[in-house]
Scaffold this motif. Structure first.
Motif, PDB file in Angstrom:
ATOM      1  N   PRO A  63      50.720  23.459  61.312  1.00  0.00           N
ATOM      2  CA  PRO A  63      51.725  22.470  61.732  1.00  0.00           C
ATOM      3  C   PRO A  63      52.486  21.821  60.572  1.00  0.00           C
ATOM      4  CG  PRO A  63      49.717  22.187  62.989  1.00  0.00           C
ATOM      5  CD  PRO A  63      49.397  23.158  61.898  1.00  0.00           C
ATOM      6  N   LEU A  64      51.898  21.845  59.370  1.00  0.00           N
ATOM      7  CA  LEU A  64      52.560  21.224  58.225  1.00  0.00           C
ATOM      8  C   LEU A  64      53.244  22.239  57.320  1.00  0.00           C
ATOM      9  CD1 LEU A  64      49.845  18.618  57.117  1.00  0.00           C
ATOM     10  CD2 LEU A  64      51.770  18.281  58.683  1.00  0.00           C
ATOM     11  N   LEU A  65      52.903  23.511  57.466  1.00  0.00           N
ATOM     12  CA  LEU A  65      53.449  24.525  56.564  1.00  0.00           C
ATOM     13  C   LEU A  65      54.945  24.688  56.785  1.00  0.00           C
ATOM     14  CD1 LEU A  65      50.637  27.248  56.807  1.00  0.00           C
ATOM     15  CD2 LEU A  65      51.000  25.559  54.993  1.00  0.00           C
ATOM     16  N   GLY A  66      55.681  24.754  55.711  1.00  0.00           N
ATOM     17  CA  GLY A  66      57.119  24.955  55.803  1.00  0.00           C
ATOM     18  C   GLY A  66      57.929  23.690  55.990  1.00  0.00           C
ATOM     19  N   ARG A  67      57.273  22.540  56.136  1.00  0.00           N
ATOM     20  CA  ARG A  67      58.015  21.290  56.274  1.00  0.00           C
ATOM     21  C   ARG A  67      58.565  20.852  54.925  1.00  0.00           C
ATOM     22  NH1 ARG A  67      54.824  16.886  59.898  1.00  0.00           N
ATOM     23  NH2 ARG A  67      55.891  15.589  58.332  1.00  0.00           N
ATOM     24  N   ASP A  68      59.824  20.510  54.887  1.00  0.00           N
ATOM     25  CA  ASP A  68      60.466  20.125  53.631  1.00  0.00           C
ATOM     26  C   ASP A  68      59.925  18.820  53.063  1.00  0.00           C
ATOM     27  OD1 ASP A  68      62.056  22.374  53.716  1.00  0.00           O
ATOM     28  OD2 ASP A  68      63.735  21.351  54.692  1.00  0.00           O
ATOM     29  N   PHE A  74      42.783   3.195  54.667  1.00  0.00           N
ATOM     30  CA  PHE A  74      44.145   3.698  54.605  1.00  0.00           C
ATOM     31  C   PHE A  74      44.132   5.229  54.625  1.00  0.00           C
ATOM     32  CE2 PHE A  74      43.750  -0.146  51.937  1.00  0.00           C
ATOM     33  CZ  PHE A  74      44.530  -1.021  52.679  1.00  0.00           C
ATOM     34  N   PRO A  75      43.832   5.843  55.759  1.00  0.00           N
ATOM     35  CA  PRO A  75      43.772   7.312  55.799  1.00  0.00           C
ATOM     36  C   PRO A  75      45.150   7.934  55.649  1.00  0.00           C
ATOM     37  CG  PRO A  75      43.546   6.394  58.006  1.00  0.00           C
ATOM     38  CD  PRO A  75      43.526   5.228  57.059  1.00  0.00           C
ATOM     39  N   ASN A  76      45.171   9.167  55.154  1.00  0.00           N
ATOM     40  CA  ASN A  76      46.411   9.914  55.006  1.00  0.00           C
ATOM     41  C   ASN A  76      46.995  10.197  56.387  1.00  0.00           C
ATOM     42  OD1 ASN A  76      48.251  12.237  54.701  1.00  0.00           O
ATOM     43  ND2 ASN A  76      47.504  12.310  52.608  1.00  0.00           N
ATOM     44  N   THR A  77      48.239   9.807  56.618  1.00  0.00           N
ATOM     45  CA  THR A  77      48.844   9.972  57.941  1.00  0.00           C
ATOM     46  C   THR A  77      49.013  11.441  58.311  1.00  0.00           C
ATOM     47  OG1 THR A  77      51.043   9.763  56.939  1.00  0.00           O
ATOM     48  CG2 THR A  77      50.040   7.762  57.827  1.00  0.00           C
ATOM     49  N   LEU A  78      49.215  12.298  57.321  1.00  0.00           N
ATOM     50  CA  LEU A  78      49.328  13.727  57.612  1.00  0.00           C
ATOM     51  C   LEU A  78      48.018  14.271  58.155  1.00  0.00           C
ATOM     52  CD1 LEU A  78      51.281  14.946  54.446  1.00  0.00           C
ATOM     53  CD2 LEU A  78      52.193  14.695  56.759  1.00  0.00           C
ATOM     54  N   LEU A  79      46.904  13.816  57.601  1.00  0.00           N
ATOM     55  CA  LEU A  79      45.599  14.268  58.071  1.00  0.00           C
ATOM     56  C   LEU A  79      45.344  13.791  59.485  1.00  0.00           C
ATOM     57  CD1 LEU A  79      42.906  15.629  57.553  1.00  0.00           C
ATOM     58  CD2 LEU A  79      42.093  13.491  56.534  1.00  0.00           C
ATOM     59  N   ARG A  80      45.691  12.544  59.752  1.00  0.00           N
ATOM     60  CA  ARG A  80      45.546  12.025  61.124  1.00  0.00           C
ATOM     61  C   ARG A  80      46.324  12.884  62.108  1.00  0.00           C
ATOM     62  NH1 ARG A  80      46.102   6.030  59.706  1.00  0.00           N
ATOM     63  NH2 ARG A  80      48.279   6.389  60.191  1.00  0.00           N
ATOM     64  N   GLU A  81      47.511  13.284  61.689  1.00  0.00           N
ATOM     65  CA  GLU A  81      48.368  14.109  62.545  1.00  0.00           C
ATOM     66  C   GLU A  81      47.712  15.463  62.834  1.00  0.00           C
ATOM     67  OE1 GLU A  81      52.654  16.381  61.984  1.00  0.00           O
ATOM     68  OE2 GLU A  81      52.327  14.464  60.988  1.00  0.00           O
ATOM     69  N   ALA A 100      43.115  19.349  69.404  1.00  0.00           N
ATOM     70  CA  ALA A 100      42.796  19.622  70.817  1.00  0.00           C
ATOM     71  C   ALA A 100      43.944  20.297  71.555  1.00  0.00           C
ATOM     72  CB  ALA A 100      42.422  18.314  71.517  1.00  0.00           C
ATOM     73  N   ASP A 101      45.160  20.160  71.031  1.00  0.00           N
ATOM     74  CA  ASP A 101      46.323  20.728  71.717  1.00  0.00           C
ATOM     75  C   ASP A 101      46.663  22.140  71.223  1.00  0.00           C
ATOM     76  OD1 ASP A 101      46.625  18.343  73.082  1.00  0.00           O
ATOM     77  OD2 ASP A 101      47.833  17.468  71.474  1.00  0.00           O
ATOM     78  N   ARG A 102      45.894  22.618  70.233  1.00  0.00           N
ATOM     79  CA  ARG A 102      46.205  23.935  69.700  1.00  0.00           C
ATOM     80  C   ARG A 102      45.276  24.984  70.272  1.00  0.00           C
ATOM     81  NH1 ARG A 102      45.508  22.203  63.677  1.00  0.00           N
ATOM     82  NH2 ARG A 102      46.494  20.181  63.884  1.00  0.00           N
ATOM     83  N   PRO A 103      45.732  26.245  70.346  1.00  0.00           N
ATOM     84  CA  PRO A 103      44.843  27.311  70.781  1.00  0.00           C
ATOM     85  C   PRO A 103      43.726  27.503  69.782  1.00  0.00           C
ATOM     86  CG  PRO A 103      46.897  28.210  69.952  1.00  0.00           C
ATOM     87  CD  PRO A 103      47.083  26.735  70.030  1.00  0.00           C
TER      88      PRO A 103
END
Length: 296
Positions: free
Chosen positions: A115-120, A279-286, A292-295
């Protein structure tokens, strides 16, 4: 509420990068006491200690690490303003620091991070290693998460949080030539050479228990602790591999390898290991929230 003093923040940023008040004072051409005063004023303004002393070195607290990330973002924003008005290209990116067990399936790692790969706006830093070393880096806040197929023991001294992010079946997999005889699953276990994970793994303990129940003495071609190596040996036809299908999903899709069957009641569990942080990393939370929503 008073505004943040960026003069204090600049002093803090340099001390955080150098880990030493004396060297920071020398670079700033001021006294060490002046630097200490600026740091203390910033800590009072933020209401959080930013450093703890270990010997002669200053080490960032969790709040200090967050403050450093924000300070770097603030200064990068100022540089971006100069670049923008000067018509020079620039970008700001969020960083996620990932530790991964060196033997872990590359396909699994990519699937989790996809989900994070390729994001600018995102930079992912992945460091591989032994679980003990990775956990030390996680505790020192040099990593945001550790990916593993082993849940580290949790106690008062090491309060790891092991998020279950995937559970994969374990299968018997080999080339079409090795699986085309029409033999049953049990007959293949008896008659074909096997490529097995090493005895330290949870997969191996489950497989050995099955061999014991069925009174099978396996022909072991290789015992490997690296999923990438198991994949290569299976492709080369060295034997039938005992491995989660995700490890060889591309070869299964192309027909280069064939899945004979799942091992009954045997799975491999994958974990995202974290520490409780204010202060957790917001990307990790995401990422964890989206599991649960991924195959699978």
């Amino acid at each position: 509420m008073s505004e943040l003093n960026f003069h204090h923040l600049r002093y803090f940023h340099l001390v955080a990068r150098l880990g030493n008040l004396t060297r920071a004072a020398e670079q700033l051409n001021v006294s060490q006491s002046a630097v200490s005063t600026q740091i203390r004023l910033l800590e009072e303004r933020l209401g959080q200690p930013l450093f703890e002393r270990r010997g002669r070195t200053l080490v960032l607290t969790e709040a200090g690490r967050i403050a450093l990330d924000h300070a770097e973002t603030i200064f990068a924003t100022g540089e971006e303003l100069l670049n923008t008005l000067g018509e020079r290209p620039s970008s700001r990116r969020q960083v996620l620091r990932v530790g991964s067990l060196a033997t872990l399936s590359r396909n699994f790692q990519i699937g989790f991070l996809r989900p994070l790969l390729g994001r600018d706006d995102v930079e992912i830093v992945v460091r591989s290693g032994a679980l003990g070393d990775l956990l030390k880096n996680l505790e020192a806040q040099r990593l945001d998460v550790v990916l593993s197929n082993i849940a580290p023991p949790r106690d008062a001294a090491t309060p790891w949080i092991s998020h279950t992010i995937a559970e994969q079946p374990v299968s018997l997999i080999g080339t079409p030539e090795r699986t085309a005889s029409g033999a049953t699953f049990q007959e293949l276990l008896v008659g074909e050479p096997l490529i097995l994970p090493t005895v330290e793994t949870s997969i191996r303990s489950g497989v050995d228990a099955l061999f014991d129940r069925l009174h099978i003495r396996p022909r072991i071609a290789a015992e490997i602790d690296d999923m990438a190596m198991i994949r290569l040996l299976a492709r080369d036809g060295v034997g039938l591999a005992v491995v989660p299908p995700i490890v060889v999903k591309d070869e299964l899709a192309s027909g280069e390898l064939v899945e004979v069957d799942h091992f009954p009641r045997l799975t491999e569990i994958f974990y995202a290991v974290t520490l409780a942080r204010r202060f957790p990393n917001t990307l990790l939370r995401e990422l964890i929230a989206g599991v649960a929503d991924r195959p699978g």
